[in-house]
Write an enzyme that holds these catalytic residues in place. Structure first.
Site, PDB file in Angstrom:
ATOM      1  N   CYS A 194       0.834  -1.213   0.000  1.00 42.78           N
ATOM      2  CA  CYS A 194       0.000   0.000   0.000  1.00 42.78           C
ATOM      3  C   CYS A 194       0.865   1.258   0.000  1.00 42.78           C
ATOM      4  O   CYS A 194       0.540   2.254   0.655  1.00 42.78           O
ATOM      5  CB  CYS A 194      -0.959   0.007   1.195  1.00 42.78           C
ATOM      6  SG  CYS A 194      -2.218  -1.270   1.125  1.00 42.78           S
ATOM      7  N   ALA A 195       1.972   1.195  -0.713  1.00 42.29           N
ATOM      8  CA  ALA A 195       2.872   2.341  -0.852  1.00 42.29           C
ATOM      9  C   ALA A 195       3.460   2.317  -2.262  1.00 42.29           C
ATOM     10  O   ALA A 195       4.680   2.323  -2.447  1.00 42.29           O
ATOM     11  CB  ALA A 195       3.970   2.288   0.206  1.00 42.29           C
TER      12      ALA A 195
END
Length: 448
Positions: free
Chosen positions: A364-365
């Site tokens: 999630c980055a």
């Protein structure tokens, strides 16, 4: 008394499933080595005990007249006090229970005063990137050092010149790097800006003190601090929260409703419409109480020893560790790649052939991973239930797979890599899943 340094060879605290046996594709059973705490940590045994004790008394909070509702209401209110003390909240701060960190930042984004510019670094978790994109956002890029982060932030604050919110992580979920929170807060306030802290990866590893740091808002999730029961927190200044539109329009958030009008309440209830996750809030409070009782020096010492062991082992095998800057404080989160082994395959083989749980992907980055030039990596993350044996098993598994390759066949399935076939039996879970033949008896949730 808190259980410490027990039978598993160096665990600091006992977790539910700490002695879980899992099947391998070859038919063996081994103790599960959980090195995926940064995604979602198992419950502390004492947290599970607190939830089990409250469960028979579970009832609606705030307005129920029965004894069960009275107990639930008192427990929910006490949980708010405990969590407020844990984050170092000021007397007039609000402590709002949310679902998780993502939920908390979406709530905060919804109450930003008109004209507020949000400043974020591009390497943030999506929870601290995407909610702000509905308004005016300044992208601060990828600083090569903590000093550069402060310089870039100051230049941006000068350019903005008006109302602003700086929203920054406390510790990266990809690199483990701890950010200079107090310095960022001092700088932001010099220019009249407020600060929101994403403490999702920090709260389980370091003490929080938003009053001492002069941070305006903090958010974190129960599932990161050994309380995976569906609750998170947004705590901080009450004025924006009391003036903003209620996050969930519904019962509990109101003072009065007529056929054509509504008067909303103020305080935490304004944003906790509907029946709250009281069990989750109590679990979260129980978890932070255990962490504080254990002591942050002991927690950090335990983690630092394991992190040094992990880093040295990964370096020895030639893994590439991801980092924005050299040196500095880090929590027990290490993302890495191994030449010649696709990260999804490495993670799948560690699980299927060695009984080790890690995470693979972009965590999630996505912008940060693109900055590193790798679309995917493997992440190993430590916690209070991690032992030296867990770390050694991971290093042994990585070494074997890097040297000899996987022993089983694997296929891509969606974004994942899975064994082909996968003969490992699943637990029945009361009929929710089909139990496989030959499944070993489940271990006790909390032993010792």
């Amino acid at each position: 008394m808190t259980a410490t340094h027990t039978h598993a060879g160096g665990r600091l605290l006992e977790l539910v499933g700490g002695d879980l046996d899992v099947p391998l594709v070859g038919g063996e059973w081994v103790r599960y080595a959980n090195l995926d705490n940064a995604a979602s940590a198992p419950a502390l045994c004492r947290v599970a005990d607190a939830v089990a004790e409250l469960a028979p008394y579970y009832g609606s909070v705030h307005r129920g007249a029965g004894f069960a509702s009275l107990v639930s209401t008192e427990a929910y209110a006490r949980a708010r006090e405990v969590v407020g003390a844990f984050v170092g909240a000021r007397p007039d701060d609000a402590v709002v229970f949310t679902r998780n960190t993502t939920d908390a930042f979406n709530l905060l984004a919804g109450v930003l005063p008109a004209g507020t510019t949000v400043l974020t670094f591009t390497g943030e978790h999506h929870a601290n990137l995407l909610p702000w994109r509905r308004g005016d956002v300044v992208d601060l890029g990828f600083p090569a050092s903590a000093a550069e982060a402060l310089a870039v932030l100051e230049a941006a604050l000068r350019r903005v010149g008006g109302a602003a919110l700086v929203s920054v992580t406390g510790a990266s979920n990809v690199t483990g790097e701890v950010w200079p929170v107090a310095e960022i807060a001092r700088l932001a306030h010099r220019y009249g800006a407020r600060v929101a802290l994403d403490a999702a990866q920090l709260a389980a590893h370091r003490p929080l003190d938003i009053a001492a740091w002069d941070v305006d808002y903090v958010a974190f999730s129960g599932h990161k601090v050994y309380a995976p029961y569906g609750a998170g927190v947004l705590a901080g200044r009450s004025d924006w929260l009391d003036a903003g539109r209620p996050y969930l329009a519904g019962g509990g958030a109101v003072r009065r409703v007529t056929a054509d009008d509504v008067v909303w309440t103020t305080g935490p209830a304004r944003h906790e419409g509907g029946t709250p996750a009281a069990l989750g809030a109590v679990a979260l409070a129980a978890a932070v109480m255990v962490l504080e009782e254990t002591g942050w020096e002991r927690i950090r010492s335990h983690e630092d020893e394991l992190l040094e062991r992990l880093v040295a082992g990964l370096d020895a095998v030639g893994a590439r560790r991801l980092a924005l800057w050299d040196g500095g404080d880090r929590v027990g989160v290490v993302s890495f790649t191994v030449d010649g082994v696709e990260p999804g395959l490495l993670a799948a083989a560690l699980s299927a052939e060695h009984g080790i749980g890690v995470r693979d992907g972009a965590f999630c980055a996505h912008p940060l991973m693109a900055h590193f030039g790798v679309p995917r990596a493997v992440r190993a993350s430590l916690g209070v239930g991690t032992s030296a044996d867990d770390v050694d098993r991971l290093l042994d598994g990585v070494t074997r797979i890097a040297s000899d390759g996987p022993r089983w066949d694997y296929i891509a399935r969606g974004a994942s890599v899975v064994p082909d076939p996968d003969p490992r039996p699943r637990p029945s879970l009361g009929g929710l899943l089909s139990a496989g033949a030959g499944r070993a008896p489940a271990s006790a949730p909390c032993s010792g």
